[in-house]
Design an enzyme around this catalytic site. Structure first.
Site, PDB file in Angstrom:
ATOM      1  N   THR A 233      56.199  83.844  66.320  1.00 36.35           N
ATOM      2  CA  THR A 233      56.038  83.477  67.737  1.00 36.35           C
ATOM      3  C   THR A 233      54.608  83.686  68.230  1.00 36.35           C
ATOM      4  OG1 THR A 233      56.703  85.703  68.338  1.00 36.35           O
ATOM      5  CG2 THR A 233      58.432  84.020  68.357  1.00 36.35           C
ATOM      6  N   GLY A 235      51.221  82.974  69.489  1.00 33.55           N
ATOM      7  CA  GLY A 235      50.548  81.781  70.030  1.00 33.55           C
ATOM      8  C   GLY A 235      51.424  80.909  70.902  1.00 33.55           C
ATOM      9  N   CYS A 238      49.745  80.366  74.533  1.00 42.54           N
ATOM     10  CA  CYS A 238      48.587  79.454  74.516  1.00 42.54           C
ATOM     11  C   CYS A 238      49.065  78.023  74.276  1.00 42.54           C
ATOM     12  CB  CYS A 238      47.622  79.819  73.389  1.00 42.54           C
ATOM     13  SG  CYS A 238      47.111  81.531  73.415  1.00 42.54           S
TER      14      CYS A 238
END
Ligand SMILES: Cc1ncc(COP(=O)(O)OP(=O)(O)O)c(N)n1
Ligand SMILES: Cc1nc(C(=O)O)sc1CCOP(=O)(O)O
Ligand SMILES: [Mg+2]
Length: 519
Positions: A233, A235, A238
């Protein structure tokens, strides 16, 4: 130029500094995003994630780096801030040259860096600003300390089109308030909205039983999907924010951009749930899942099975009877809570149908609702619908797939386990199963009953929507067969052979929501 539904209008001097193009040849405008964020050496988050998601969504992305982190799947070992003057040089370089539709910010680690960003944005206005107020890495490392909070609150948030804090970041921006329940998320979103951003997306993967986000603009929208069990998980924040930026750059409305971004992240996590990259606790995921097509198992488009919840299927005879256009019928159904639309226009003339289908695509897209066409692959292609629904005597699914490509949604009618298995093998996305009850809408339709529906659901590898004679009085009994892949009901006359489509859709939506609580 295309229009960005719901995005701030530009000041008159926008792009006044852009050098004019001298070529006389026709030019193709590419949607462009600028990310202003930190580098992640492990490439799961930060600038690297932003570049990947924009590329995956067909949008050009330039990058201004605010900090360089030494980071991997075990955590953040070290952070090096770039001098604000150099961040400013990068900003000037790209803002004076490119035609960005959207700027997205991630890690802004110091007040001085926020200052130079604000200064450059005032010199080079862009059409939309997405602010992901990154503060702490998922491994717990502080990426922007409390010193940036005042400038965030006072100067950055008020000019943002959307901010995307997780509950921890929302709490920090609000001076440490407790956010543990959905009600507290709503209050936090309202308080953040009062600081000036046009939309607030509060993300939480614990408060909601499932995996949820809460969007506040003029009203609240809760977006939930089943939690995906994976270590990969790193990132997600972003990626979500950059995907929103990419969709806005392509012209989507905010709600539609957020829905697409959430689906993108869900699909990427699902596709990547068992990959192993790095030895730490939190691995990266694959942003290019849609390129890795195996027609039988891992073809992964942006289809979200939960969209089958309230599936509205139009009917030209009923619309004529009640003297309304397809477009008005579709608008009312969406307003009432329909989660997917199918145009089933058995008697329409091709040219007239195509024009109406194009209008409906526009309406559905601006609301983030998928639009499918019944039977007519030609119309679906010509109006760029999100997909088609075909029956056992329509064009075979494998051929439909080869004509529509990997990203379109294909639904197939199935009355038996064998048909359901074939639909899955042929690359369909969902099946419609019925007639659950007798219907007057489709002549000579065989009724399979609730037992037949349950048998098909239990055999199906694909999500199922039930159809046939379903309305407010019996929808609960359908959902109560309680198999996990039965995602909703598809209805024609219960919505469209009625005086007020809006009222009936709202009623059915409420009934289905209540049945979900009971199950
Ligand atoms: C969601 C959904 N399920 C089933 C059908 C029926 O499709 P088909 O069997 O092709 O029959 P026609 O609709 O073409 O008469 C459907 N349309 N939608
Ligand atoms: C289009 C269609 N397909 C069916 C199937 O069994 O596959 S039943 C049906 C008609 C559904 O209309 P209503 O909601 O008015 O009963
Ligand atoms: Mg058909």
């Amino acid at each position: 130029m295309y229009s960005l539904g719901g995005i701030r209008s530009l000041p008159a001097n926008w792009r006044s500094t852009t050098a004019s193009m001298t070529t006389t040849e026709s030019v193709r405008k590419v949607p462009q995003v600028l990310t202003v964020a930190g580098s992640d050496s492990g490439a799961g988050a930060g600038i690297q994630a932003d570049l990947k998601v924009c590329a995956a969504r067909g949008v050009y992305c330039a990058s201004v780096i605010t900090a360089v982190t030494a980071q991997n799947t075990r955590g953040v070992q070290s952070v090096h801030l770039l001098p604000p003057e150099f961040v400013s040089e990068q900003l000037k370089s790209v803002l004076s040259d490119f035609e960005f539709d959207v700027v997205k910010t991630g890690m802004l680690p110091s007040t001085e860096i926020v200052e130079v960003l604000l200064q450059n944005l005032s010199e080079f206005p862009v059409r939309a600003l997405v602010v992901d107020p990154v503060m702490v890495s998922t491994s717990g490392h502080v990426l922007a300390g409390s010193s940036v909070l005042s400038i965030f609150r006072e100067r950055l948030l008020p000019i943002a089109d959307i901010i995307t804090p997780n509950v921890k970041e929302a709490s920090a921006l609000l001076g440490g308030v407790k956010i543990e329940t959905v009600e507290e998320m709503r209050s936090a979103a309202k308080l953040l909205h009062e600081m000036g951003p046009r939309f607030v997306l509060v993300k939480d993967f614990k408060t909601f039983v499932e995996c949820g986000t809460l969007l506040l603009g003029k009203e609240f929208h809760e977006l939930r999907s089943p939690r995906i069990a994976t270590r990969n998980t790193h990132g997600t924040g972003c990626t979500l924010a950059s995907c929103i930026a990419a969709e806005l750059a392509k012209g989507s409305s905010m709600l539609s951009a957020v829905k697409v971004a959430k689906r993108f992240v869900d699909n990427a996590l699902d596709y990547s749930k068992d990959i192993v990259i790095g030895t730490g606790k939190q691995g990266p995921f694959d942003h290019f899942f849609s390129l890795k097509k195996d027609p039988q198992s891992s073809r992964c488009s942006i289809f979200n099975p939960d969209d089958l919840f309230l599936y509205a299927v139009t009917d030209s005879r009923m619309n004529k009877k009640w003297n309304r256009s397809i477009v008005d019928a579709v608008k009312a159904a969406i307003e009432g809570g329909a989660t997917i639309i199918q145009l089933r226009e058995k008697e329409a003339e091709t040219r007239e149908f195509l024009e109406e289908a194009k209008s409906c695509v526009g309406i559905c897209r601006s609301h983030g609702v998928c639009l499918l066409i019944n039977d007519r692959i030609d119309i679906a292609l010509a109006c760029d619908a999100d997909g088609v629904h075909v029956g056992q005597s329509d064009m075979p699914v494998d051929l439909v797939r080869s004509l529509l490509g990997p990203d379109k949604i294909i639904g197939v009618s199935c009355k038996t386990p064998e048909q359901a298995h074939q639909a899955w093998k042929d690359g369909a996305d969902y099946i419609g199963s019925g007639g659950v009850f007798p219907t007057n809408t489709k002549a000579n339709n065989r009724t399979i009953g609730l037992d037949g529906l349950k048998t098909v659901c239990e055999a199906s590898q694909l999500p199922v929507v039930a159809i046939g004679g379903i309305g407010i009085s019996n929808a609960v009994s359908v959902m109560q067969i309680n198999t996990p892949n039965l995602k909703g009901v598809a209805v024609v006359s219960a919505l469209f052979d009625q005086e007020c489509v809006l009222t009936q859709t709202k009623k059915l939506h409420k009934t289905l929501e209540e049945s979900k609580k009971e199950v």
